[in-house]
Scaffold this motif. Sequence first.
Motif, PDB file in Angstrom:
ATOM      1  N   SER A 131       0.829  -1.194   0.000  1.00 57.43           N
ATOM      2  CA  SER A 131       0.000   0.000   0.000  1.00 57.43           C
ATOM      3  C   SER A 131       0.876   1.262   0.000  1.00 57.43           C
ATOM      4  CB  SER A 131      -0.965  -0.034   1.191  1.00 57.43           C
ATOM      5  OG  SER A 131      -1.945   0.967   1.099  1.00 57.43           O
ATOM      6  N   ASP A 218     -10.147  -4.158  -5.051  1.00 59.11           N
ATOM      7  CA  ASP A 218      -9.539  -3.134  -4.192  1.00 59.11           C
ATOM      8  C   ASP A 218     -10.207  -1.787  -4.451  1.00 59.11           C
ATOM      9  OD1 ASP A 218      -7.799  -1.305  -2.889  1.00 59.11           O
ATOM     10  OD2 ASP A 218      -6.097  -2.660  -3.178  1.00 59.11           O
ATOM     11  N   HIS A 250      -8.551  -4.414  -0.546  1.00 60.20           N
ATOM     12  CA  HIS A 250      -7.265  -3.791  -0.232  1.00 60.20           C
ATOM     13  C   HIS A 250      -6.619  -4.380   1.018  1.00 60.20           C
ATOM     14  CE1 HIS A 250      -4.177  -0.759  -0.571  1.00 60.20           C
ATOM     15  NE2 HIS A 250      -4.356  -0.403   0.689  1.00 60.20           N
TER      16      HIS A 250
END
Length: 277
Positions: A131, A218, A250
């Motif tokens: 991320s 996501d 995600h």
Amino acid sequence: MRRIVRLMGLLLASSAMLGAEEVMKDIEYGNAGGESLCLDARVPPGEGPFPIAIIIHGGGWGSGDKTQDIDALFEPLTKAGFAWFSINYRLAPKHPWPACFDDTRMAIGWVKAHARQYKGDPQRIALIGYSAGGQLALLAAIRADDSTRVQAVVGVAPAADLVADSRRRGVVSKSLQNLLILPEKLDEAAFAKIAAISPAEEVKPGLPPFLLLQGTADQSVRHEDTLAFAGKLQKAKVPCEFVSLEGAPHRISDWPKFSPDYPAKIVVWLTKVLGNG
């Protein structure tokens, strides 16, 4: 190929967890902004030198920890013969950009300089970022100099194209507001600051190989944005492999429901690129 398949089987079959006492915790790699910067390290048994993985956690640049969200990779990396280092970095908004990026580069330099002390090979280093940590990993590899150059990069749902993401949202995300000290309004000045830290804006030939993993469901980092980043790498003739996780969101903690073998896929790719001994 048989060796790679066998390695993946061993990684998937293993269920024993690493004991906490086997991890060297809170090793200081630097000091900045009045904070001690620490990492955790694990060296597998054997003589080495071992390939190295530097792990960079997620959390929107404002939260997270070296023990969270990426801990599923610790055991597979150790069992595959990797020395790994999981790093902390300064968080926004207390420490806005470029604090987290400076810390990431400092950690890479520290690991390279101290690799032999941990039975690691300073010429075989991979960055693994999730991320926001993926953005840090990608950008660190792209902007590397001799002291921070690495040989492989893994982006796990990486925030690779902040410009496209901001355009989709129509506003500056809360995370980027805190990171870059910006208002919510997405104007030309905001776009310029966001573009200046977006890995997708700086792709160039000569970068190390990339592995990108992205969930198709996501809602934070779009699958199409990561796929487009992969396309930019391939256009620049940078080796890149892309793994889609069908239906995965995600949150990496949910990924085992959709692709329980994703840690093994990462380790198998790293073994192929860097070797394991």
